[in-house]
Each structure stands twice: as structure tokens, then as C-alpha cells.
Design an enzyme around this catalytic site. Structure first.
Site, PDB file in Angstrom:
ATOM      1  N   HIS A 151      -5.137  14.542  -9.402  1.00 53.47           N
ATOM      2  CA  HIS A 151      -5.312  13.130  -9.734  1.00 53.47           C
ATOM      3  C   HIS A 151      -4.408  12.673 -10.875  1.00 53.47           C
ATOM      4  CE1 HIS A 151      -8.636  12.054  -7.075  1.00 53.47           C
ATOM      5  NE2 HIS A 151      -9.089  13.287  -7.257  1.00 53.47           N
ATOM      6  N   GLU A 192      -4.822   2.363  -4.157  1.00 56.24           N
ATOM      7  CA  GLU A 192      -3.358   2.420  -4.134  1.00 56.24           C
ATOM      8  C   GLU A 192      -2.748   1.146  -3.571  1.00 56.24           C
ATOM      9  OE1 GLU A 192      -4.768   4.748  -0.409  1.00 56.24           O
ATOM     10  OE2 GLU A 192      -5.454   4.324  -2.453  1.00 56.24           O
ATOM     11  N   ASP A 214       0.849  -1.189   0.000  1.00 62.22           N
ATOM     12  CA  ASP A 214       0.000   0.000   0.000  1.00 62.22           C
ATOM     13  C   ASP A 214       0.887   1.242   0.000  1.00 62.22           C
ATOM     14  OD1 ASP A 214      -2.938   0.952   0.499  1.00 62.22           O
ATOM     15  OD2 ASP A 214      -1.728   2.132   1.886  1.00 62.22           O
ATOM     16  N   ASN A 248      -2.738  13.067  -4.300  1.00 64.65           N
ATOM     17  CA  ASN A 248      -3.880  13.563  -5.078  1.00 64.65           C
ATOM     18  C   ASN A 248      -4.305  14.951  -4.632  1.00 64.65           C
ATOM     19  OD1 ASN A 248      -4.235  11.337  -6.804  1.00 64.65           O
ATOM     20  ND2 ASN A 248      -5.353  10.211  -5.242  1.00 64.65           N
ATOM     21  N   ASP A 268      -2.341   9.321 -10.758  1.00 65.86           N
ATOM     22  CA  ASP A 268      -2.386   8.290 -11.802  1.00 65.86           C
ATOM     23  C   ASP A 268      -0.986   7.954 -12.293  1.00 65.86           C
ATOM     24  OD1 ASP A 268      -5.107   8.319 -11.588  1.00 65.86           O
ATOM     25  OD2 ASP A 268      -5.476   9.380 -13.467  1.00 65.86           O
TER      26      ASP A 268
END
Length: 297
Positions: A188, A218, A175, A183, A192
Site C-alpha cells: 500500500h 484510484e 481511473d 497494492n 499511496d
């Protein structure tokens, strides 16, 4: 590195002769790989197709990261092209910013805000479309690595084999730490990019008989057949260090990323494959509680 330098480093220069050699086809469509209309096909004919937040657009994307009249697709001498309409967040072709237009070739990925489309063209477009729809069931649309469904099918198969032949098997849950901050602070599109980079780094290090998949959000997961706890720990620690030391830079912004990992080897108490996921997940949360950016087994 400046925004221009970043683009120059990744832009591929293509000659007119090379484009012409591919053959021109105006039988084409877009397949949405990410977004609320995932799997939908949009036909591209001899007309302009507008994409944006405005309700009059041919493809409406209701997202704050999408401009009202964000971009458009047009027929061109070589098939089709994508044109950015001076959008706020830009239009990306295969992760490279479109400035202001770019010729498309079959298989290209186009990102508009958080939505991702794949451009398909050619004589066998119907077959290509159905193959793409199948791929959507087993592949994550953003990172192009296996998704949770493919992961669980692989794990079920390898778990049964490991139990039957008394062979080792390791599951690693991963994680990204404080990913929401990425973000929130950079948008975002940066988030990404980070997810795609993590997938690329993993692809170069995962063996053919192993699987590295996006579990969700994530979170990532690796299944490693014929690997014991010590081998899983070694891989996890190496990958943790790789993520921590990687320069995640997008459009002139750089962000430090770390990862927490939980490792679990199957044992005789586990009767179902899901038990290995749960054990690795518990170790992942122990790593989080211990301060993040670490491996726990």
C-alpha cells in the site's frame, strides 16, 4: 536508483542555525488526516508518545502495515522529533524515510502505515487545528488535492454558470488501470506514492480556474470551464501519455502505470451537474472495455 540514492535525492539538509531561527515551541499536537480516527487530535507534551499496532501504544493503529511498536514522538531541543523503532515498513516524514529520527516543524506530514498525521505547533495551535479540520472537509488527506465534496461544489457552480451564459464545460473522469495489482505486488505504501505522484503531475498542468480532484480510490476527476470537447480530449490525451511515460519509483521499486479517461462536454439535455459526471463516467468505462490506457469521448 538504489534506496539510498532515492533518499539522498530528496533529503533536505538543514543547519542548526536555520532550525533555531524558526523558534522553539513545545505546544504541539498531531492531527490524523487519514485513517479510522480522521480528524482526531493527539496532544504532544513533555513526554514520549508511542505509535503502533500494540494495544498499549498511545496511538493505536490496527493495520497489518503497522509494526507493534512502530514509532514514537519525543520532545527535543528544537520542539519535537519522530523516531522510527526499526519498523518493518518504515516511518515517512514528508514522503522521505525517517532514518532513524527527524526533527519536526509545524506543517510536516508523517505517515505510519496507511495513516497520515500532520504536526502542528506554535502559539496559535487551536486556530491551526480548527483550520486543519475545515481543510479535511474539502481536501484529500493523502494527495492534498480537492476531494469529492469540493469537486461537486465547484462543478455545481460552474455548471450553472456555463448553462446561464451558454459557455462550454468539460468533465473528465480518470481511473488508474489495474491499480489493485500495484497494492498487491508492491504494498500500500507504493500505491499511496503513485496516487500522490499523479496528483503532483496534475497540479503542474491544471489552470487556476480549473479543478483536479480525487474522486475516490484510484479515480480522479477534472472540471474544465471554458473548454470544449476538443480541448478536453487534447488535455486528456496529453495527461494519459504523461502518466504512461512517468517513472513511478519508490524505495528502489519501479512500476509502470497507465490511466483510462472519459471525456464529456455538457449539452442542453443535461439539467443537473451530476449528468456531466455520469456521461464522463460512461465514456471512462468504454475506455476500460476497449482495452484501457486510452481516452474516450
Amino acid at each position: 536508483m538504489s534506496r539510498t540514492d532515492h533518499l539522498d535525492a530528496e533529503t533536505r539538509i538543514t543547519s542548526v542555525k536555520e532550525i533555531a531561527a524558526r523558534g522553539v515551541s513545545r505546544t504541539a499536537c498531531l492531527v490524523q488526516l487519514r485513517g479510522p480516527q480522521m480528524g482526531r487530535r493527539f496532544e504532544l507534551e513533555h513526554k514520549q508518545v508511542a505509535v503502533g499496532r500494540d494495544s498499549t501504544s498511545d496511538i493505536v493503529l490496527e493495520s497489518d502495515s503497522v509494526s507493534r511498536r512502530h514509532a514514537r514522538f519525543e520532545p527535543s531541543e528544537f520542539g519535537h522529533k519522530v523516531v522510527d523503532n526499526h519498523s518493518t515498513n518504515g516511518t515517512y516524514l514528508n514522503d522521505v524515510l525517517v532514518q532513524p529520527e527527524a526533527t519536526l516543524r509545524s506543517g510536516d506530514f508523517i505517515q505510519v502505515g496507511e495513516a497520515i498525521f500532520k504536526y502542528l505547533s506554535g502559539d496559535n495551535i487551536e486556530l491551526a487545528y480548527h483550520e486543519e479540520i475545515y481543510r479535511l472537509t474539502i481536501e484529500d488527506g493523502l494527495t492534498h488535492i480537492p476531494n469529492k465534496r469540493a469537486l461537486m461544489e465547484f462543478l455545481d457552480r460552474e455548471f450553472a454558470r456555463a448553462r446561464r451564459h451558454a459557455r462550454p464545460l468539460v468533465v473528465i473522469m480518470m481511473d488508474l488501470d489495474h491499480f489493485k495489482r500495484v497494492n498487491d505486488d508492491f504494498g500500500h505504501l507504493m500505491g499511496d506514492y503513485v496516487l500522490r505522484e499523479v496528483a503532483k503531475l496534475a497540479k503542474a498542468r491544471v489552470r487556476h480556474e480549473e479543478m483536479f480532484a480525487r474522486y475516490g480510490g484510484e479515480e480522479f476527476c477534472s472540471v474544465m470551464p471554458e473548454t470544449d470537447r476538443a480541448g478536453g480530449l487534447a488535455f486528456a490525451e496529453e495527461f494519459r501519455g504523461l502518466i504512461e511515460g512517468h517513472p513511478f519509483e519508490f524505495e528502489g521499486n519501479q512500476v509502470q502505470v497507465t490511466m483510462s479517461l472519459g471525456v464529456a462536454e455538457i449539452d442542453d439535455s443535461m439539467t443537473r451537474a451530476e449528468a456531466a459526471i455520469l456521461a464522463a463516467d460512461e465514456n471512462l468505462y468504454r475506455a476500460k472495455r476497449a482495452g484501457r490506457n486510452r481516452v474516450v469521448a
